[in-house]
Design an enzyme around this catalytic site. Structure first.
Site, PDB file in Angstrom:
ATOM      1  N   GLU A 167      39.721  46.422  38.663  1.00 56.74           N
ATOM      2  CA  GLU A 167      38.418  47.086  38.661  1.00 56.74           C
ATOM      3  C   GLU A 167      38.584  48.600  38.705  1.00 56.74           C
ATOM      4  O   GLU A 167      37.894  49.334  37.989  1.00 56.74           O
ATOM      5  CB  GLU A 167      37.566  46.643  39.853  1.00 56.74           C
ATOM      6  CG  GLU A 167      36.199  47.339  39.872  1.00 56.74           C
ATOM      7  CD  GLU A 167      35.449  47.198  41.178  1.00 56.74           C
ATOM      8  OE1 GLU A 167      34.730  48.144  41.546  1.00 56.74           O
ATOM      9  OE2 GLU A 167      35.564  46.149  41.830  1.00 56.74           O
ATOM     10  N   SER A 169      34.980  35.314  45.783  1.00 51.20           N
ATOM     11  CA  SER A 169      35.465  34.450  44.705  1.00 51.20           C
ATOM     12  C   SER A 169      35.976  33.111  45.240  1.00 51.20           C
ATOM     13  O   SER A 169      36.711  32.410  44.549  1.00 51.20           O
ATOM     14  CB  SER A 169      36.577  35.165  43.926  1.00 51.20           C
ATOM     15  OG  SER A 169      37.594  35.636  44.795  1.00 51.20           O
ATOM     16  N   ASN A 174      38.378  41.996  47.952  1.00 51.85           N
ATOM     17  CA  ASN A 174      37.250  41.885  48.886  1.00 51.85           C
ATOM     18  C   ASN A 174      37.568  40.922  50.021  1.00 51.85           C
ATOM     19  O   ASN A 174      37.111  41.115  51.146  1.00 51.85           O
ATOM     20  CB  ASN A 174      35.967  41.484  48.141  1.00 51.85           C
ATOM     21  CG  ASN A 174      35.910  40.016  47.796  1.00 51.85           C
ATOM     22  OD1 ASN A 174      35.509  39.186  48.592  1.00 51.85           O
ATOM     23  ND2 ASN A 174      36.315  39.681  46.577  1.00 51.85           N
ATOM     24  N   HIS A 226      35.959  41.609  36.981  1.00 54.00           N
ATOM     25  CA  HIS A 226      36.312  42.944  37.477  1.00 54.00           C
ATOM     26  C   HIS A 226      36.127  44.026  36.421  1.00 54.00           C
ATOM     27  O   HIS A 226      36.210  45.218  36.733  1.00 54.00           O
ATOM     28  CB  HIS A 226      37.779  42.975  37.920  1.00 54.00           C
ATOM     29  CG  HIS A 226      38.163  41.856  38.826  1.00 54.00           C
ATOM     30  ND1 HIS A 226      38.773  40.705  38.368  1.00 54.00           N
ATOM     31  CD2 HIS A 226      38.013  41.698  40.161  1.00 54.00           C
ATOM     32  CE1 HIS A 226      38.994  39.897  39.391  1.00 54.00           C
ATOM     33  NE2 HIS A 226      38.542  40.463  40.486  1.00 54.00           N
ATOM     34  N   CYS A 283      29.719  35.426  45.116  1.00 57.45           N
ATOM     35  CA  CYS A 283      28.679  36.444  44.997  1.00 57.45           C
ATOM     36  C   CYS A 283      28.006  36.296  43.634  1.00 57.45           C
ATOM     37  O   CYS A 283      28.425  35.489  42.794  1.00 57.45           O
ATOM     38  CB  CYS A 283      29.275  37.848  45.140  1.00 57.45           C
ATOM     39  SG  CYS A 283      30.398  38.304  43.794  1.00 57.45           S
ATOM     40  N   SER A 291      42.688  38.777  46.045  1.00 56.04           N
ATOM     41  CA  SER A 291      41.291  39.208  46.100  1.00 56.04           C
ATOM     42  C   SER A 291      41.126  40.371  47.069  1.00 56.04           C
ATOM     43  O   SER A 291      41.270  40.216  48.286  1.00 56.04           O
ATOM     44  CB  SER A 291      40.395  38.036  46.537  1.00 56.04           C
ATOM     45  OG  SER A 291      39.093  38.490  46.858  1.00 56.04           O
ATOM     46  N   CYS A 306      28.689  47.524  46.383  1.00 57.48           N
ATOM     47  CA  CYS A 306      27.552  46.623  46.176  1.00 57.48           C
ATOM     48  C   CYS A 306      26.996  46.109  47.503  1.00 57.48           C
ATOM     49  O   CYS A 306      27.701  46.044  48.517  1.00 57.48           O
ATOM     50  CB  CYS A 306      27.940  45.463  45.253  1.00 57.48           C
ATOM     51  SG  CYS A 306      28.901  44.165  46.033  1.00 57.48           S
TER      52      CYS A 306
END
Length: 286
Positions: free
Chosen positions: A132, A270, A228, A80, A12, A226, A198
């Site tokens: 994060e 990532s 996401n 993050h 991203c 990860s 996002c």
């Protein structure tokens, strides 16, 4: 085998920017005299083991405590983000600071600080132990609660008469957040809602849902740390098909694809293109 690859799979914007800043720091250090300080990251720059291993071979040092920094080091803040307290300690260390926090995460941090400036309680949808989330919580000016699902939210002692701010980890599921938002809007008199998920996350999840609805099996490539990537796998699995979260093509097994001619392929934010390409090549060879 017919492989349907997600167009949104891979790095991203936030990850690309973070790695670009780390690469620039390495290039500048290479042009300096021998004995120059180290290039350090505050925690893993991103959550992908292959990328981290590559940077380790290039001399990047991952530190988890600002006390480990030296004055001649370059300290790169992870994508993050970090907590306010850690950032203050990093700046006080004397090291040169390069902020590689994802712009979307930084915006969420500042939005939380503004929205809670009068003491409103923050309700944050996310993984409590994720870096994060720890960073986002540190920007709350009042009390803060983290919840990972509706059950955890229901267990919180909320007072309908008090002011609250609802926000989310930037990579959380948009549909679940919307459901939570609607429920809290009915239950609380004073609720400020921050849109902190996002667009890249939303687009990836929507594409994963779309692909999963038209294939027999899904493969999601990315680091197991990860968040996401894990959520992409969760989103795909909700369609009721077998979903395999792997870190590389080496983890794929032919038996899992027997009599399943249509496979969907996506990857976390990532995950390098090379790993996605390798997985696609492996699947296409079946």
């Amino acid at each position: 085998m017919n492989v349907r690859r997600a167009k949104t799979a891979g790095f991203c914007m936030g990850v690309s920017l973070a790695l670009q800043k780390l690469n620039t720091a390495l290039e500048r250090r290479a042009g300096q005299s021998a004995g120059a300080g180290r290039i350090c990251t505050l925690g893993p720059i991103i959550h992908n083991p292959q990328v981290l291993a590559e940077y380790e071979t290039r001399g990047v040092v991952c530190v988890n405590d600002p006390a480990q920094l030296r004055q001649d080091d370059v300290a790169v803040i992870r994508a993050h983000g970090i907590t306010r307290q850690v950032e203050q300690a990093v700046c006080a260390s004397g090291a040169t600071v390069v902020d590689a926090t994802c712009p979307k995460v930084k915006k969420a941090q500042l939005s939380i600080a503004r929205a809670t400036s009068q003491g409103a309680t923050l309700l944050l949808f996310g993984e409590e132990d994720h870096p994060e989330v720890r960073g986002l919580i540190s920007y709350a000016c009042g009390p803060a609660h983290v919840f990972g699902n509706a059950v955890e939210l229901a267990a919180l002692p909320l007072d309908p008469a008090q002011p609250y701010v609802l926000a989310s980890q930037t990579t959380q599921d948009r549909e679940i957040f919307t459901s939570i938002q609607e429920s809290l809007s009915r239950a609380l008199d004073d609720l400020t809602i921050l849109s902190t998920i996002c667009d890249a996350t939303r687009e990836r999840q929507e594409e994963a849902r779309n692909i999963a609805s038209s294939v027999d099996v899904m493969v999601v490539v990315g680091g197991r740390q990860s968040g996401n990537t894990r959520r992409l796998a969760d989103v795909a699995a909700l369609n009721g098909i077998a979903t395999y979260h792997v870190e590389s093509a080496e983890e794929l097994e032919p038996k899992n694809f027997a009599n399943k001619p249509r496979v969907g392929l996506t990857a976390g934010a990532s995950t390098p293109k090379s790993l996605i390409d390798a997985a696609e090549k492996w699947l296409s060879s079946l």
